[in-house]
Scaffold this active site. Structure first.
Site, short mmCIF file in Angstrom:
data_model
loop_
_atom_site.label_atom_id
_atom_site.label_comp_id
_atom_site.label_asym_id
_atom_site.label_seq_id
_atom_site.Cartn_x
_atom_site.Cartn_y
_atom_site.Cartn_z
N HIS A 165 0.64 -1.34 0.09
CA HIS A 165 0.06 0.01 0.01
C HIS A 165 0.92 1.34 -0.09
O HIS A 165 0.58 2.28 -0.81
CB HIS A 165 -0.78 -0.05 1.24
CG HIS A 165 -1.94 1.32 1.41
ND1 HIS A 165 -3.16 1.28 1.04
CD2 HIS A 165 -1.61 2.63 1.83
CE1 HIS A 165 -3.63 2.31 1.26
NE2 HIS A 165 -2.73 3.17 1.57
N GLU A 166 1.85 1.26 0.99
CA GLU A 166 2.59 2.54 1.04
C GLU A 166 3.68 2.64 -0.34
O GLU A 166 3.85 3.80 -0.65
CB GLU A 166 3.44 2.54 2.37
CG GLU A 166 2.50 2.45 3.75
CD GLU A 166 1.61 3.60 3.73
OE1 GLU A 166 1.75 4.62 3.13
OE2 GLU A 166 0.76 3.24 4.46
N HIS A 216 3.51 6.65 -6.92
CA HIS A 216 2.73 7.67 -7.66
C HIS A 216 3.74 9.04 -7.42
O HIS A 216 3.95 9.74 -8.43
CB HIS A 216 1.46 8.01 -6.66
CG HIS A 216 0.39 8.79 -7.26
ND1 HIS A 216 -0.62 9.34 -6.59
CD2 HIS A 216 0.62 9.37 -8.64
CE1 HIS A 216 -1.26 9.79 -7.68
NE2 HIS A 216 -0.73 10.05 -8.62
#
Length: 787
Positions: free
Chosen positions: A573-574, A580
């Site tokens: 997730h991180e 991004h």
């Protein structure tokens, strides 16, 4: 969790105060320009994995940071000809950041530089000055945000309290200064002129126009068109919200009472593991246990104690916060309501949702209600087995309706009856959790992420040994992100091991945003600059990933960090946020990486969770820490199924939190300012919504996202729905597809916040009708059962 990708007001996240003195002289440092080649450790291909798994190896190659224990002292004593010695640096390779005093100096220097930019923006009305107006606003934003973001990180993770104090002081000062800029009529009206003048606007790029519009909206959200005294009120309120909000977020981990008192006779008679009971302190008389409300003991008792009365006492105590914390939340909610009234809005939610994908509170509430209506029956079905077990043990029979189930099962029942249910089915799983753990070391997972990114994006993660003082702990790993086309494109500092004093939540912190360095910029930079394949200088994106993974001793002298599958998911997730930040390269920092709409920013991170739950991906990562044998599919499957246990209850719980967020920032708050009771609002909402109802604790005071994600907590569910669509369209068939990775990168990641999110989704899904972002688009996104 993304740190402050919520932009806040003008110029990005948050705002600061200011002490500017033209007479201050400060040292300048040379740029660190990095061309395509990186400086990573160049040895065998398992360096990344070994750096996390082999402690002796890491301490050897990073021994300079383990052995450097002398205090840095005053920065002025260490500067030699305006430079530090080559093997020494400051935090994040910023040579100011070797001490708390250096941080204050960096903040002061940044304010001085910012004031010069502001003076130029106010005075330069030449055609060239107006053409570069948006670029200079962005440069101003970058200068301030590099202090703000840095301070936000230091407050959360630095082990030195003096550094934390200095960061808090700098943050508050900068916050005030930025709010002054957000209410600067001169800056706003000039920007408005630039955007409305056709001759000037025609010479601006699409990025400049988008950033200009975003900044103009930020000005308007700051009450720029109101009377001066109103703008002053805005600054005061915003600063108060920031200070109280920071106090609130800093106290969410603390409980009201440190222990729960239970009679020894009562607890001893329940058949609880004597070894567990032996670890619980007793009172002086030895008649009562003092069950702690922190650590693993209360949770072990919630799983093993057959007394509902005792479980309830423990559960409520673990979820209760202090009265002071409730007052902080109450003040925070009140101040936001007053701020929204000041700006002519019906609610703080209305104020916050301007410019988001879901454009107003009505759309958000409808989305949450639709999701709840769909999820509630499935959540009740998941709890049916627990309800039957509870009533069978109580000899009350079963055959329950949905209403009966939801009334029967309380939050303190979940772990106890779930443990019974799992114990009864554990024989079906030949491979226990401890056995699977041995395949997923932190190093294996990091190397697996690098391999996955190389397949789908053409980038990889490579270890780089930091200089002395570059990190805040010798346990921090510096990772260079390398593109097969452009070389070094960013840096990730990984602070992944548990350590006293750091934030308890996994988080992605932006330290420095990517942006192109304009040819007219001549002043030296304190951050790292790279040159891309086209010869363009750009500011490297720098982030920090923070987790709290524990190590396990495997011998008297060695330990390894093994990850449970939910922890693997957390790291994925991180890393989604990180990609991004790395790939969302834009010319202007205001829209780079995670600088996008709040209800879009969690999409890349949540999409990565799908990869983390895919057995095809996990098979490429899991290797036994001793034998190097690859994990077998049949070993994984039971655990992947286990991750789905009560998943609809979890989704419903998230929806309840999103609804609480909307309630505390909704229209009714303004009419209850004199007698606002946030705990009553929370408990009433719990009773109304049902499913594991908590009408006993004041947990709302521990809901930290009420500060960072105020009125936009629904974003997690919204982006989960979008991610399910993108996974199904692009990666479900083949999670290693380069074609799908390129499509996703080109449709979503590379744009950062420079493109309307609805256009990104429409492109990724090949559904042009979604670009409208209307009611039908939201309905389409919400029509999923794969959350």
């Amino acid at each position: 969790m993304q740190n402050k990708v919520l932009r806040g007001i003008l110029f990005k996240n948050v705002p600061l105060g200011y002490s500017y003195n033209r007479s201050i002289r400060h040292p300048t440092f040379g740029n660190s320009i990095i061309r395509w080649a990186s400086t990573q450790v160049k040895t065998s291909s398992d360096v990344l994995q070994r750096s996390f798994d082999d402690h002796l190896y890491w301490t050897e190659i990073n021994k300079q940071n383990y052995s450097s224990k002398e205090g840095w002292g005053s920065i002025t004593k260490r500067l030699k000809g305006n430079k530090l010695t080559t093997n020494r640096s400051g935090l994040f390779n910023n040579e100011y950041l070797t001490s708390p005093e250096g941080l204050k100096l960096f903040s002061q220097v940044s304010l001085e530089k910012s004031q010069k930019i502001v003076d130029k923006l106010r005075s330069d009305r030449t055609p060239e000055g107006l053409r570069l107006y948006v670029q200079n606003l962005d440069l101003l934003s970058d200068t301030l945000c590099r202090v703000i973001d840095l301070c936000e990180f230091i407050r959360s993770s630095h082990p030195d309290y003096k550094f934390v104090e200095a960061a808090q002081d700098c943050y508050e000062e900068m916050f005030e200064f930025m709010n002054m800029l957000n209410t600067d009529v001169n800056l706003c009206f000039t920007l408005k002129h630039v955007l409305e003048n056709k001759e000037i606007a025609s010479k601006l790029s699409e990025e400049e126009l988008r950033v200009g519009r975003i900044l103009l909206e930020d000005f308007e959200k700051s009450g720029i068109y109101m009377k001066p005294e109103v703008r002053e009120q805005f600054i005061t309120l915003s600063q108060s919200i920031s200070v109280i909000g920071q106090e609130f977020i800093s106290n969410t981990d603390f409980v009201k009472d440190n222990n729960v008192v239970v009679s020894c006779n009562q607890l001893d008679s329940l058949g609880i593991d004597p070894e567990l009971l032996s670890q619980i302190e007793k009172d002086i008389a030895g008649k009562n246990y003092k069950i702690p409300t922190y650590g693993y003991i209360p949770f072990a008792l919630l799983k093993s104690c057959p007394s509902e009365e005792i479980r309830e006492k423990i559960w409520v105590a673990v979820h209760n916060c202090s009265n002071e914390q409730i007052k902080r939340l109450t003040d925070l909610v009140k101040l936001r309501a007053v701020l929204s009234q000041l700006l002519g809005k019906k609610s703080y939610a209305e104020y916050q949702l301007e410019g988001k994908m879901a454009k107003n509170p009505k759309e958000v509430i409808e989305f949450i209600k639709t999701l709840m209506d769909f999820t509630k029956p499935m959540a009740a079905k998941e709890l049916d087995g627990i309800a039957e077990k509870k009533l069978t043990i109580k000899s009350n029979g079963s055959n329950l309706s949905v209403c009966d189930i939801l009334k029967t099962v309380r939050p303190w029942d979940r772990d106890y009856y779930s443990a019974i249910e799992r114990e009864q089915t554990s024989a079906k799983n030949l491979y226990g959790s401890e056995e699977v753990l041995k395949y997923f070391t932190l190093g294996n997972v990091m190397q697996g992420l690098s391999n996955l990114f190389q397949k789908i994006y053409g980038i990889k993660l490579e270890l780089d040994v930091p200089k002395i003082g570059e990190t805040w702990s010798p346990e921090v790993r510096k990772i260079n992100v390398i593109s097969e086309d452009e070389g070094l494109i960013g840096i990730i500092y990984c602070d992944l091991f548990e350590r006293s004093g750091k934030t308890s939540n996994a988080a992605h912190f932006t330290i420095c945003c990517s942006r192109d360095i304009s040819p007219y910029e001549t002043e030296d930079s304190t951050t790292q600059i790279a040159i891309d394949s086209k010869g363009t200088r750009f500011q490297l994106p720098i982030i920090s990933l923070v987790c709290n993974f524990s190590k396990t001793m495997i011998s008297e002298t060695d330990s390894v960090c093994f990850l449970h599958l939910p922890e693997v998911e957390t790291l994925f997730h991180e890393m989604g946020h990180a990609m991004h930040s790395m790939l969302g390269r834009t010319k202007l920092q205001n829209i780079s990486g995670t600088r996008c709409a709040t209800d879009f920013v969690e999409l890349p991170s949540i999409l990565m969770e799908y990869f983390a739950r895919d057995p095809r991906v996990l098979e490429t990562i899991g290797k036994h820490y001793l034998t190097k044998e690859t994990v077998k599919r049949e070993m994984l499957e039971p655990h992947l199924q286990d991750l789905k246990y009560l998943q609809h209850c979890e989704t419903y719980s998230q929806a309840k939190m999103a609804m609480l967020d909307q309630t505390l920032h909704g229209e009714t708050i303004s009419s209850h300012l004199d007698h606002l009771d946030v705990v009553k609002l929370y408990q009433d909402l719990e009773r109304q919504l049902g499913v594991l109802v908590d009408d006993k604790s004041n947990w709302c005071g521990k809901f930290g996202h009420l500060f960072g994600y105020s009125a936009v907590y629904y974003s997690y569910l919204f982006d989960r729905a979008i991610a399910s669509k993108i996974w199904g369209a692009l990666f479900e068939r083949n999670p290693f597809s380069r074609a799908s990775g390129d499509k996703y990168r080109n449709s979503v990641l590379q744009w950062g916040g420079s493109r309307d999110p609805w256009h990104c989704i429409a492109s990724a899904l090949d559904k042009p009708e979604l670009a409208k972002g209307d009611d039908e688009a939201i309905k389409y996104i919400g029509s999923t059962n794969q959350l």
